[in-house]
Design a protein around this motif. Structure first.
Motif, PDB file in Angstrom:
ATOM      1  N   ASN A 125      -0.858  -5.143   2.427  1.00 25.39           N
ATOM      2  CA  ASN A 125      -0.074  -5.146   3.260  1.00 25.39           C
ATOM      3  C   ASN A 125       0.296  -6.896   3.945  1.00 25.39           C
ATOM      4  O   ASN A 125      -0.249  -7.361   4.801  1.00 25.39           O
ATOM      5  CB  ASN A 125      -0.318  -4.449   4.784  1.00 25.39           C
ATOM      6  CG  ASN A 125       1.239  -4.556   5.544  1.00 25.39           C
ATOM      7  OD1 ASN A 125       1.897  -4.830   5.642  1.00 25.39           O
ATOM      8  ND2 ASN A 125       0.767  -3.235   6.319  1.00 25.39           N
ATOM      9  N   LEU A 126       1.508  -7.638   3.120  1.00 24.75           N
ATOM     10  CA  LEU A 126       2.198  -8.884   2.467  1.00 24.75           C
ATOM     11  C   LEU A 126       2.593  -9.119   4.969  1.00 24.75           C
ATOM     12  O   LEU A 126       2.359 -10.295   5.069  1.00 24.75           O
ATOM     13  CB  LEU A 126       3.021  -9.500   2.117  1.00 24.75           C
ATOM     14  CG  LEU A 126       1.685  -9.630   0.903  1.00 24.75           C
ATOM     15  CD1 LEU A 126       2.898  -9.820  -0.403  1.00 24.75           C
ATOM     16  CD2 LEU A 126       1.177 -10.275   0.586  1.00 24.75           C
ATOM     17  N   ARG A 127       2.903  -8.323   4.878  1.00 26.50           N
ATOM     18  CA  ARG A 127       3.185  -8.374   6.342  1.00 26.50           C
ATOM     19  C   ARG A 127       2.250  -8.011   7.390  1.00 26.50           C
ATOM     20  O   ARG A 127       2.969  -8.044   8.749  1.00 26.50           O
ATOM     21  CB  ARG A 127       4.490  -6.884   6.661  1.00 26.50           C
ATOM     22  CG  ARG A 127       5.877  -6.954   6.108  1.00 26.50           C
ATOM     23  CD  ARG A 127       7.017  -5.631   6.395  1.00 26.50           C
ATOM     24  NE  ARG A 127       8.440  -6.298   5.384  1.00 26.50           N
ATOM     25  CZ  ARG A 127       8.712  -6.548   3.882  1.00 26.50           C
ATOM     26  NH1 ARG A 127       6.641  -5.850   3.429  1.00 26.50           N
ATOM     27  NH2 ARG A 127       9.183  -6.285   3.576  1.00 26.50           N
ATOM     28  N   LEU A 173     -10.757  -1.726   5.389  1.00 24.30           N
ATOM     29  CA  LEU A 173      -9.007  -2.555   5.428  1.00 24.30           C
ATOM     30  C   LEU A 173      -7.953  -1.216   4.563  1.00 24.30           C
ATOM     31  O   LEU A 173      -6.796  -1.243   4.915  1.00 24.30           O
ATOM     32  CB  LEU A 173      -9.334  -3.377   4.065  1.00 24.30           C
ATOM     33  CG  LEU A 173     -10.041  -4.189   4.684  1.00 24.30           C
ATOM     34  CD1 LEU A 173     -10.230  -5.928   3.785  1.00 24.30           C
ATOM     35  CD2 LEU A 173      -8.751  -5.101   6.101  1.00 24.30           C
ATOM     36  N   LYS A 174      -8.536   0.018   3.516  1.00 21.60           N
ATOM     37  CA  LYS A 174      -7.376   0.929   2.741  1.00 21.60           C
ATOM     38  C   LYS A 174      -7.497   1.451   4.186  1.00 21.60           C
ATOM     39  O   LYS A 174      -6.310   1.802   4.482  1.00 21.60           O
ATOM     40  CB  LYS A 174      -8.474   1.399   2.374  1.00 21.60           C
ATOM     41  CG  LYS A 174      -6.935   2.429   1.718  1.00 21.60           C
ATOM     42  CD  LYS A 174      -8.053   3.247   0.570  1.00 21.60           C
ATOM     43  CE  LYS A 174      -7.603   4.428   0.082  1.00 21.60           C
ATOM     44  NZ  LYS A 174      -8.036   5.072  -1.513  1.00 21.60           N
ATOM     45  N   VAL A 175      -8.609   2.249   5.009  1.00 21.12           N
ATOM     46  CA  VAL A 175      -7.878   3.239   6.433  1.00 21.12           C
ATOM     47  C   VAL A 175      -7.076   2.752   7.206  1.00 21.12           C
ATOM     48  O   VAL A 175      -6.188   2.814   8.066  1.00 21.12           O
ATOM     49  CB  VAL A 175      -9.082   3.601   6.758  1.00 21.12           C
ATOM     50  CG1 VAL A 175      -8.876   4.316   8.412  1.00 21.12           C
ATOM     51  CG2 VAL A 175     -10.025   4.068   6.070  1.00 21.12           C
ATOM     52  N   ARG A 176      -7.126   1.290   7.968  1.00 22.19           N
ATOM     53  CA  ARG A 176      -6.727   0.407   8.311  1.00 22.19           C
ATOM     54  C   ARG A 176      -4.550   0.067   8.021  1.00 22.19           C
ATOM     55  O   ARG A 176      -4.039  -0.634   9.143  1.00 22.19           O
ATOM     56  CB  ARG A 176      -7.005  -0.596   8.826  1.00 22.19           C
ATOM     57  CG  ARG A 176      -8.433  -0.097  10.047  1.00 22.19           C
ATOM     58  CD  ARG A 176      -8.721  -1.215  11.076  1.00 22.19           C
ATOM     59  NE  ARG A 176      -9.598  -2.442  10.021  1.00 22.19           N
ATOM     60  CZ  ARG A 176      -9.123  -3.880   9.452  1.00 22.19           C
ATOM     61  NH1 ARG A 176      -7.812  -4.105   9.990  1.00 22.19           N
ATOM     62  NH2 ARG A 176      -9.568  -4.382   9.026  1.00 22.19           N
ATOM     63  N   GLY A 177      -4.838   0.789   6.999  1.00 21.56           N
ATOM     64  CA  GLY A 177      -3.026  -0.087   5.914  1.00 21.56           C
ATOM     65  C   GLY A 177      -3.535  -1.309   5.482  1.00 21.56           C
ATOM     66  O   GLY A 177      -1.958  -1.774   5.422  1.00 21.56           O
ATOM     67  N   VAL A 178      -4.592  -2.388   5.522  1.00 23.48           N
ATOM     68  CA  VAL A 178      -4.175  -3.311   5.213  1.00 23.48           C
ATOM     69  C   VAL A 178      -4.224  -3.045   3.602  1.00 23.48           C
ATOM     70  O   VAL A 178      -3.667  -4.554   3.199  1.00 23.48           O
ATOM     71  CB  VAL A 178      -5.247  -4.138   5.832  1.00 23.48           C
ATOM     72  CG1 VAL A 178      -5.229  -5.740   5.133  1.00 23.48           C
ATOM     73  CG2 VAL A 178      -5.254  -4.408   7.493  1.00 23.48           C
ATOM     74  N   PRO A 180       1.024  -1.149  -0.156  1.00 21.56           N
ATOM     75  CA  PRO A 180       0.391  -0.492   0.145  1.00 21.56           C
ATOM     76  C   PRO A 180       1.057   1.394   0.282  1.00 21.56           C
ATOM     77  O   PRO A 180       1.352   1.425   0.672  1.00 21.56           O
ATOM     78  CB  PRO A 180      -0.667  -0.510   0.877  1.00 21.56           C
ATOM     79  CG  PRO A 180      -0.549  -1.631   1.462  1.00 21.56           C
ATOM     80  CD  PRO A 180       0.633  -1.803   1.271  1.00 21.56           C
ATOM     81  N   GLY A 181       0.157   2.159  -0.700  1.00 23.93           N
ATOM     82  CA  GLY A 181       1.074   3.538  -0.475  1.00 23.93           C
ATOM     83  C   GLY A 181       2.345   3.700  -1.959  1.00 23.93           C
ATOM     84  O   GLY A 181       2.474   4.058  -3.029  1.00 23.93           O
ATOM     85  N   SER A 182       3.368   2.839  -0.848  1.00 24.84           N
ATOM     86  CA  SER A 182       4.773   3.115  -2.241  1.00 24.84           C
ATOM     87  C   SER A 182       4.638   2.130  -3.108  1.00 24.84           C
ATOM     88  O   SER A 182       5.008   2.793  -4.546  1.00 24.84           O
ATOM     89  CB  SER A 182       5.750   2.438  -1.419  1.00 24.84           C
ATOM     90  OG  SER A 182       4.996   1.618  -1.207  1.00 24.84           O
ATOM     91  N   GLY A 183       4.098   0.436  -3.645  1.00 31.01           N
ATOM     92  CA  GLY A 183       4.647  -0.079  -4.553  1.00 31.01           C
ATOM     93  C   GLY A 183       5.135  -0.502  -4.712  1.00 31.01           C
ATOM     94  O   GLY A 183       6.388  -0.393  -4.027  1.00 31.01           O
TER      95      GLY A 183
END
Length: 403
Positions: free
Chosen positions: A78-80, A397-402, A44-47
């Motif tokens: 976010n795979l982590r 999910l987007k708001v929570r950074g998933v 998310p974000g950086s790609g």
């Protein structure tokens, strides 16, 4: 952006691409160019870092991205995070292929080992791309193309004698590995579909892909003790097969080391007697006298401008080719007609010249539908709806950074 009619022989194949930069994503590119649905998983974000790589940009957009991302759909995960890993498993459960090029052991730490994924999706083909493979003493090392090229022996034979071996001007090891990985993927899919639907793991290493290109060097060393050395612009004992100057300062490759081809070259040179000269009459004789022969050919070629030189070589059916810059490749009418180079209109780049899709298939050719989404997660809504997520859940999910 994705409205072009379906194309290519891989229509209906669903691929999840997890990884970044070159080797893994290029496997996905081969799939996407021939009609597979490739779902590219990005942070998310950086790609993918390839979004910002490269010295040159167009209006703030990297010129690598439209090559590596074309025809693909982007989702963010976010795979982590545990929730992200569960989301990835949901996508993989519906896929034919998973492509990943993380450091070996990463999928296992995320609860996505091959055993776990095959329990979820028995028919899944898992393509694993890495520097040194999934096993062996070096498996845990990170690996880039330059190191694989070096350790495989490929770089050792590149360049000139008594000089440090130079690197290639591209990430050759990454591309080679991707091609072998794609080949393995297609074989695994064929086997799956012919033999009961069971998937398997394709383990593709950069070192081994480069090693596979070494032709007879292994057997030469094994039986003759020969360690092949770098040979500059030609090949040792292979003549004539080198670059030769034209009068205007350009160079042309001439490859006439086969007896019949050499005879044609001597006719093009106006010196047909050289074909019967004991120093040049056989492949072995020419190899022993390569320096002298190259000098004689260069003297002749340097007396002609490149247009006259190439016209004469073509007239006599000699194998030849100019050493083109990318500017000359892009303008070459043959490459244009073959679709090797083509102009594509894109909302972000306008009209941009891009590589075509190869190889050419007569009935189900590949194509270019779009040049990759500029927004990370551009296809979240489309893809996540398939696994039952509604708009509110996707937004949460987007708001929570998933994602």
């Amino acid at each position: 952006m994705t409205g072009k009619a379906p194309f290519g022989p891989l229509q209906g194949l669903r691929v999840v691409e997890m990884g970044q930069l070159l080797a893994g994503p290029f496997v996905g590119s081969r799939c996407a160019d021939f009609g597979a649905e490739v779902i590219k998983v990005e942070a998310p974000g950086s790609g993918d870092p390839i979004r910002s790589w490269g010295r040159l940009q167009h209006e703030g957009k990297t010129l690598w991205w439209p090559i590596m991302a074309r025809n693909k759909k982007s989702v963010s995960i976010n795979l982590r995070a545990a929730e992200g890993q569960e989301l990835a498993r949901s996508l993989i459960a519906q896929a034919d292929v998973l492509i990943e090029n993380f450091k070996p052991g990463t999928l296992e730490r995320w609860g996505m080992s091959p055993e776990q994924l095959h329990a979820l999706n028995p028919g899944l083909v898992i393509v694993r791309v890495s520097g040194f493979g999934q096993t062996g003493p070096y498996a845990a090392r990170p690996g880039f193309a330059s190191v694989g090229e070096a350790m495989s022996g490929l770089r050792y034979i590149n360049g000139y004698p008594d000089m440090p071996p130079p690197r290639y001007g591209i990430s050759l090891g990454d591309t080679l590995t991707a091609l072998f990985a794609f080949e393995g993927m297609m074989m695994a899919l064929y086997h799956r579909d012919r033999n009961g639907g069971r998937g398997q793991v394709v383990d593709a290493a950069i070192t081994e892909s480069c090693f596979a290109m070494l032709e007879s060097t292994v057997t030469e060393y094994s039986k003759a003790g020969e360690v092949r050395q770098p040979s500059g612009t030609g090949l040792a004992k292979i003549a004539p097969s080198n670059i030769y100057p034209a009068r205007d300062g350009t160079y042309v490759v001439i490859a006439a080391n086969v007896d019949a081809m050499f005879r044609r070259l001597t006719q093009a040179m106006g010196q047909p007697h050289l074909a019967d000269d004991p120093r040049f009459v056989t492949h072995i004789a020419r190899g022993e006298n390569a320096g002298l022969l190259d000098s004689m050919i260069a003297t002749w070629s340097a007396s002609l401008d490149v247009a006259d030189l190439t016209a004469r070589l073509e007239q006599f059916g000699v194998v030849f080719g100019p050493i083109n810059s990318i500017a000359e490749v892009v303008q070459d009418p043959h490459f244009r007609e073959r679709g090797m180079v083509r102009d594509h209109h894109d909302d972000d780049f306008g009209t941009i010249t891009v590589p075509g899709v190869f190889p050419v298939l007569s009935e189900t050719p590949g194509d270019i539908a779009w040049l990759g989404p500029q927004e990370v997660g551009a296809h979240n809504a489309e893809i996540y709806a398939r696994i039952g997520l509604g708009e509110e859940t996707i937004e949460d999910l987007k708001v929570r950074g998933v994602i």
